[in-house]
Design an enzyme around this catalytic site. Structure first.
Site, PDB file in Angstrom:
ATOM      1  N   ASP A 201       0.899  -1.171  -0.019  1.00 48.24           N
ATOM      2  CA  ASP A 201       0.004   0.092   0.005  1.00 48.24           C
ATOM      3  C   ASP A 201       0.876   1.281   0.032  1.00 48.24           C
ATOM      4  O   ASP A 201       0.701   2.040  -0.645  1.00 48.24           O
ATOM      5  CB  ASP A 201      -0.761   0.075   1.377  1.00 48.24           C
ATOM      6  CG  ASP A 201      -1.689   1.172   1.546  1.00 48.24           C
ATOM      7  OD1 ASP A 201      -2.659   1.629   1.051  1.00 48.24           O
ATOM      8  OD2 ASP A 201      -1.269   2.103   2.223  1.00 48.24           O
ATOM      9  N   LYS A 205       1.543   4.617  -2.797  1.00 49.72           N
ATOM     10  CA  LYS A 205       1.556   5.807  -2.715  1.00 49.72           C
ATOM     11  C   LYS A 205       2.635   6.519  -3.129  1.00 49.72           C
ATOM     12  O   LYS A 205       2.793   7.652  -3.438  1.00 49.72           O
ATOM     13  CB  LYS A 205       1.061   6.231  -1.195  1.00 49.72           C
ATOM     14  CG  LYS A 205      -0.308   5.736  -0.779  1.00 49.72           C
ATOM     15  CD  LYS A 205      -0.501   5.369   0.572  1.00 49.72           C
ATOM     16  CE  LYS A 205      -1.743   4.955   1.209  1.00 49.72           C
ATOM     17  NZ  LYS A 205      -1.961   4.647   2.480  1.00 49.72           N
TER      18      LYS A 205
HETATM   19  N1  HSE Z   1      -4.705   0.807   4.634  1.00 48.67           N
HETATM   20  C1  HSE Z   1      -4.223   2.017   4.774  1.00 48.67           C
HETATM   21  C2  HSE Z   1      -3.369   2.523   5.896  1.00 48.67           C
HETATM   22  C3  HSE Z   1      -5.044   3.325   4.186  1.00 48.67           C
HETATM   23  O1  HSE Z   1      -3.327   1.759   6.673  1.00 48.67           O
HETATM   24  O2  HSE Z   1      -2.982   3.622   6.058  1.00 48.67           O
HETATM   25  C4  HSE Z   1      -5.440   3.339   2.757  1.00 48.67           C
HETATM   26  O3  HSE Z   1      -4.517   3.416   2.098  1.00 48.67           O
END
Ligand code: HSE
Length: 436
Positions: A201, A205
Site C-alpha cells: 500500500d 502511494k
Molecule cells: N490501509 C491504509 C493504511 C489506508 O493503513 O494507511 C488506505 O491506504
C-alpha cells in the site's frame, strides 16, 4: 444555479463518507463553488444494504454503466478499488467526456502512465487527492503550491496500519504478532493485512508521489519494498535505548546519479518530527530546492478524512467548470511529453548508516571475530551493545555503523552468518539520521 452532476462507483466506507458529506454540506459547497454539487446515482454491488443515510431521490444501481455511460452525469467518482473493473470504468468515463475523481492508488501506480495522457487528450480532469495519505492534501501541494521547486527528496509515513502497529509494539512492549492480532480485533488492521504490513500500500502511494515530484513514472518493480513483519520487539527496545524510533518510511530521493525509491523500516532519531508521528497518523516531508523542507501531517485513512479529500476534488472540478476551463493542471504535474524514465539506483549502491542485530554465543573472542568481518569490509562501528549472559543460549549483539554502502553490509552479514558463534541470520535496519 449551475449543477455538477455526480455519479459514484462503490459504496463502501469511503463512498458512505462522500455521500454523507455531499448530503450534509450542500450549502457550504454551494457557497464555495457557486454551483450545486448534486449526487444523482451510486453503483454498488449491494444496492439493498442499509447504510443509515437518507438518500432521497439518489438512485442506487448494481449496473456500473448506469453511471459510467449516463448522459446525466458530469463527474464519475471511482471508489471501488482494485485494477478491474475500475480501470475500464475510468477509461470509459473519460472517453465519454466525464471528469473523474478516484481514490484508487493501486490503479494509478500501475496504469497512471496510460490514464494521464487519456485524461489530457480528452481535456478532462483526473483527480486523486484521496489516493495518497487520506485527508492530507499532499497531491495538491506537490502539483501546485510547490510547483516552482526541484524536489530532491520526499519521505514519510504512508501507512497508518503499520505506524499503529509499530507504535503499539513500543508502548506495550508487545510482539508484532500480538499487536497485529489486537489491531485486527479492533478493526485497525484488515483481516488480510498483507497489503499494509508488507509495504505494498505504501509503495503504491510512493510511486504516485515520486511521479509528481520527479516527472517520472516508476514501475512498481523499481521500488524496493520491505514491510514490518521482520521488525522484532527487541529491535524496538534497542532502538529506544539508543535514542531512535522505528518507522516504516517511504523514501524517494533524486540526484544526478538517479532515483532511489524505497519502503523500509527505518531508525529515525527520537527527537525528529518523523519520530513524533504516532498511531494511525500519516506524515509527508518534502524537500524542495527553494522551499526547503515542508511537512504535512494528518489522518491517512478512515471514512470522513478520505471523503474530505474526494469532495475537495469535486469542489475543484466545480470551480473549473464554472470558470469554463478543464485540464488546467496535468494530473501528475508534468506534461506527458516531458515525463522521463530515470535510472533507478540499485540497493547495493545505497549509502547510509545501519543497525545490525546478531544472536551470538556468549564466549570470549566472539566480538573480535565479528568486528574483524566488519573491518574486512571497511565498515566502521559507531556503537556496540551486548547485554545479558548465558552459557547455553545465544545473546543479542547490537551494532550501529557509520555510513557505508549496502553492498558492504550485505557481504559482511553473509560472512558473519557463516561464523560458528553466530546462531541466527543477522538482521539489519537502515538508519536515516538526518530526517526532519
Ligand atoms: N490501509 C491504509 C493504511 C489506508 O493503513 O494507511 C488506505 O491506504
Amino acid at each position: 444555479m449551475q449543477e455538477l452532476r455526480v455519479g459514484i462507483l462503490g459504496f463502501g466506507v469511503v463512498g458512505r463518507g462522500v455521500v454523507d458529506l455531499l448530503l450534509t454540506q450542500g450549502e457550504l459547497l454551494r457557497q464555495r463553488t457557486g454551483m450545486a454539487i448534486r449526487l444523482r446515482r451510486i453503483a454498488t454491488r449491494t444496492p439493498g444494504r442499509d447504510r443509515g443515510l437518507s438518500l432521497g431521490d439518489i438512485e442506487l444501481t448494481d449496473d456500473l454503466q448506469r453511471v459510467v455511460a449516463a448522459d446525466d452525469i458530469d463527474v464519475v467518482v471511482e471508489l471501488m478499488g482494485g485494477l478491474q473493473p475500475a480501470r475500464s470504468a475510468i477509461e470509459e468515463a473519460l472517453q465519454s467526456g466525464k471528469d473523474v475523481v478516484t481514490a484508487n492508488k493501486a490503479l494509478l501506480a500501475t496504469y497512471g502512465h496510460e490514464l494521464v495522457p487519456l485524461a489530457l487528450a480528452q481535456h478532462r480532469e483526473l483527480l486523486f487527492e484521496a489516493a495518497v495519505a487520506g485527508a492530507i492534501p499532499i497531491i495538491k501541494v506537490l502539483r501546485e503550491s510547490l510547483a516552482a521547486n526541484r524536489i530532491d527528496q520526499l519521505y514519510g509515513i504512508l501507512n497508518g496500519t503499520c505506524n499503529y502497529i509499530l507504535t503499539e509494539m513500543r508502548e506495550q512492549g508487545s510482539s508484532f504478532a500480538d499487536v497485529l492480532r489486537d489491531a485486527q480485533a479492533k478493526g485497525f488492521a484488515e483481516a488480510d493485512p498483507s497489503f499494509d504490513i508488507d509495504g505494498i500500500d505504501a509503495a503504491h502511494k510512493l510511486a504516485i508521489l515520486a511521479a509528481i515530484s520527479f516527472g517520472t513514472f516508476p514501475a512498481l518493480s523499481q521500488i524496493h519494498i520491505e514491510g514490518i513483519r521482520h521488525v522484532a520487539d527487541i529491535d524496538i527496545q534497542w532502538a529506544t535505548e539508543m535514542g531512535y524510533r522505528i518507522k516504516l518510511l517511504g523514501i524517494a530521493k533524486q540526484d544526478a546519479g538517479g532515483v532511489e525509491l524505497r519502503i523500509q523500516p527505518t531508525l529515525v532519531p527520537v527527537g525528529s518530527m518523523v519520530a513524533s508521528v504516532e498511531g494511525v497518523h500519516n506524515a509527508v516531508f518534502v524537500r524542495g530546492h527553494a522551499a526547503g523542507t515542508t511537512m504535512y501531517y494528518g489522518r491517512g485513512a478512515g471514512e470522513a478524512p478520505t471523503a474530505s479529500a474526494v469532495v475537495g476534488d469535486l469542489v475543484e472540478i466545480a470551480r473549473s467548470r464554472r470558470a469554463g476551463c478543464s485540464g488546467r493542471v496535468a494530473p501528475f504535474s508534468v506534461m506527458p511529453e516531458y515525463i522521463k524514465r530515470f535510472p533507478v539506483r540499485e540497493t547495493d549502491e545505497w549509502r547510509g548508516e545501519y543497525y545490525l542485530r546478531l544472536a551470538v554465543a556468549d564466549r570470549p573472542g566472539v566480538l573480535a571475530e565479528v568486528t574483524q568481518v566488519l573491518a574486512k569490509q571497511q565498515i566502521s562501528i559507531d556503537a556496540i551493545h551486548q547485554k545479558g549472559r548465558s552459557a547455553v543460549l545465544a545473546v543479542p549483539l547490537i551494532m550501529v555503523t557509520h555510513a557505508t554502502t549496502e553492498r558492504q553490509i550485505r557481504l559482511a552479514l553473509a560472512e558473519m552468518e557463516q561464523l560458528d558463534a553466530v546462531q541466527e541470520t543477522p538482521r539489519f535496519i537502515r538508519i536515516e539520521p538526518n530526517v526532519a
